[in-house]
Write a protein that holds these residues in place. Sequence first.
Motif, PDB file in Angstrom:
ATOM      1  N   MET A  45       0.824  -1.205   0.000  1.00  0.00           N
ATOM      2  CA  MET A  45       0.000   0.000   0.000  1.00  0.00           C
ATOM      3  C   MET A  45       0.863   1.261   0.000  1.00  0.00           C
ATOM      4  O   MET A  45       0.490   2.279  -0.592  1.00  0.00           O
ATOM      5  CB  MET A  45      -0.932  -0.006   1.209  1.00  0.00           C
ATOM      6  CG  MET A  45      -2.017  -1.080   1.126  1.00  0.00           C
ATOM      7  SD  MET A  45      -2.926  -1.297   2.681  1.00  0.00           S
ATOM      8  CE  MET A  45      -3.892   0.210   2.695  1.00  0.00           C
ATOM      9  N   ALA A  46       2.025   1.189   0.664  1.00  0.00           N
ATOM     10  CA  ALA A  46       2.951   2.333   0.644  1.00  0.00           C
ATOM     11  C   ALA A  46       3.459   2.576  -0.777  1.00  0.00           C
ATOM     12  O   ALA A  46       3.550   3.725  -1.226  1.00  0.00           O
ATOM     13  CB  ALA A  46       4.117   2.080   1.591  1.00  0.00           C
ATOM     14  N   TYR A  47       3.772   1.494  -1.485  1.00  0.00           N
ATOM     15  CA  TYR A  47       4.215   1.623  -2.886  1.00  0.00           C
ATOM     16  C   TYR A  47       3.085   2.205  -3.741  1.00  0.00           C
ATOM     17  O   TYR A  47       3.332   3.066  -4.608  1.00  0.00           O
ATOM     18  CB  TYR A  47       4.640   0.260  -3.422  1.00  0.00           C
ATOM     19  CG  TYR A  47       5.005   0.286  -4.892  1.00  0.00           C
ATOM     20  CD1 TYR A  47       6.186   0.894  -5.320  1.00  0.00           C
ATOM     21  CD2 TYR A  47       4.158  -0.284  -5.841  1.00  0.00           C
ATOM     22  CE1 TYR A  47       6.516   0.924  -6.673  1.00  0.00           C
ATOM     23  CE2 TYR A  47       4.486  -0.256  -7.191  1.00  0.00           C
ATOM     24  CZ  TYR A  47       5.658   0.357  -7.598  1.00  0.00           C
ATOM     25  OH  TYR A  47       5.971   0.402  -8.937  1.00  0.00           O
ATOM     26  N   ASP A  48       1.859   1.780  -3.480  1.00  0.00           N
ATOM     27  CA  ASP A  48       0.702   2.309  -4.205  1.00  0.00           C
ATOM     28  C   ASP A  48       0.539   3.809  -3.957  1.00  0.00           C
ATOM     29  O   ASP A  48       0.276   4.585  -4.887  1.00  0.00           O
ATOM     30  CB  ASP A  48      -0.560   1.559  -3.767  1.00  0.00           C
ATOM     31  CG  ASP A  48      -1.820   2.131  -4.404  1.00  0.00           C
ATOM     32  OD1 ASP A  48      -1.993   1.967  -5.623  1.00  0.00           O
ATOM     33  OD2 ASP A  48      -2.626   2.743  -3.670  1.00  0.00           O
ATOM     34  N   ILE A  68      11.613  -0.945   5.011  1.00  0.00           N
ATOM     35  CA  ILE A  68      12.462  -0.270   4.025  1.00  0.00           C
ATOM     36  C   ILE A  68      11.609   0.229   2.860  1.00  0.00           C
ATOM     37  O   ILE A  68      11.759   1.367   2.391  1.00  0.00           O
ATOM     38  CB  ILE A  68      13.574  -1.216   3.525  1.00  0.00           C
ATOM     39  CG1 ILE A  68      14.625  -1.417   4.626  1.00  0.00           C
ATOM     40  CG2 ILE A  68      14.255  -0.650   2.274  1.00  0.00           C
ATOM     41  CD1 ILE A  68      15.609  -2.535   4.339  1.00  0.00           C
ATOM     42  N   VAL A  69      10.699  -0.630   2.378  1.00  0.00           N
ATOM     43  CA  VAL A  69       9.799  -0.238   1.288  1.00  0.00           C
ATOM     44  C   VAL A  69       8.932   0.942   1.719  1.00  0.00           C
ATOM     45  O   VAL A  69       8.773   1.926   0.984  1.00  0.00           O
ATOM     46  CB  VAL A  69       8.916  -1.425   0.853  1.00  0.00           C
ATOM     47  CG1 VAL A  69       7.874  -0.970  -0.178  1.00  0.00           C
ATOM     48  CG2 VAL A  69       9.770  -2.548   0.279  1.00  0.00           C
ATOM     49  N   ILE A  70       8.388   0.851   2.931  1.00  0.00           N
ATOM     50  CA  ILE A  70       7.492   1.904   3.443  1.00  0.00           C
ATOM     51  C   ILE A  70       8.252   3.215   3.623  1.00  0.00           C
ATOM     52  O   ILE A  70       7.796   4.284   3.178  1.00  0.00           O
ATOM     53  CB  ILE A  70       6.842   1.454   4.772  1.00  0.00           C
ATOM     54  CG1 ILE A  70       5.851   0.320   4.516  1.00  0.00           C
ATOM     55  CG2 ILE A  70       6.127   2.632   5.451  1.00  0.00           C
ATOM     56  CD1 ILE A  70       5.401  -0.406   5.768  1.00  0.00           C
ATOM     57  N   CYS A  71       9.416   3.152   4.279  1.00  0.00           N
ATOM     58  CA  CYS A  71      10.187   4.372   4.545  1.00  0.00           C
ATOM     59  C   CYS A  71      10.677   5.024   3.256  1.00  0.00           C
ATOM     60  O   CYS A  71      10.627   6.256   3.113  1.00  0.00           O
ATOM     61  CB  CYS A  71      11.373   4.064   5.461  1.00  0.00           C
ATOM     62  SG  CYS A  71      10.885   3.631   7.139  1.00  0.00           S
ATOM     63  N   THR A  72      11.141   4.201   2.315  1.00  0.00           N
ATOM     64  CA  THR A  72      11.593   4.742   1.025  1.00  0.00           C
ATOM     65  C   THR A  72      10.440   5.413   0.296  1.00  0.00           C
ATOM     66  O   THR A  72      10.590   6.518  -0.255  1.00  0.00           O
ATOM     67  CB  THR A  72      12.180   3.618   0.147  1.00  0.00           C
ATOM     68  OG1 THR A  72      13.253   2.988   0.849  1.00  0.00           O
ATOM     69  CG2 THR A  72      12.703   4.172  -1.165  1.00  0.00           C
TER      70      THR A  72
END
Length: 310
Positions: free
Chosen positions: A120-123, A214-218
């Motif tokens: 969802m963060a990537y979205d 890492i995905v979320i923070c980035t």
Amino acid sequence: MTIMTNRTEVTEFILLGLTNDPCLQLPLFITFLLIYIITLMGNLGMILLIVLDSRLHTAMYIFLGNLSLVDLCYSSAVTPTVMTGLLLGDKVISYNDCAAQMFFFFGAFATVENYLLASMAYDRYAAVCKPLHYATIMTTSVYIWLITGSYVISFMSASIHIADIFTFSFCKSNEVHHFFCDVPAIMALTCFDNQVRELVLLYIESLDVFFALIVICTSYMLIFVTILKMHSASGHHKSISTCASHFTAVSIFHGTAIFMYLQPSSSHSMDTDKVTSVFYTMVIPMMNPLVYNLRNKEVKNALKKLILHY
């Protein structure tokens, strides 16, 4: 339990629960029952709303629907057992049921939620940072692969993880100082000093949590940079409101997960763990649909439309 030489073969566990005070058991049962009803209604309502309203058949809401499904499942893996113990005093759980509860709560659905929040963060990154290319970035096949991957990786990891935990010998006691079969409480009952294996399990848990983080923070770093470059106040507000609900859910989920699991068992206080566990097993699954519903105009409009239609 069968005594074998100087070792005890555990066939069942006794969950000591939250409290032995009879005066607190009924109020706690009523409180948890209300929380569970709200959790069921909120998450089932969210899933139903997304299924019935075609305007919500987009990547973000498909993710939300799966998040609601996962919250519903991992709350249901624990809460009914806790309420049964409080109401009937039945605190015995079989060895296999304990393993299954740990698998479905911690190993499977909590890990699925971890990866769904990362997806969802990537979205949100694609929606805020690449709005003109969002439709080509988040295609139907992409979000289906992200969702499917979240389930497959989590269930495979859970199978290995829980199988490894239950190859330990349990000989200290069969009394679990908790209200469900949680990892630190079960690990405390093992026979030997298994520091190496404990560290391996800790690294596996850390890998799951920190890969998602890492995905979320980035994603959020790139989102904030994009927001700072915006010149219009309306653009700022729209972008922030788009991410606020998800950021709240991420903070709550990962804050409690890191506190609970990413520390050696020697650092755990079981009484503190039980209080924290009430929060993430019961309160978080109840809060997620409320957080997203209260801050999301499209969800509120879809709900009004559904109510007026029926």
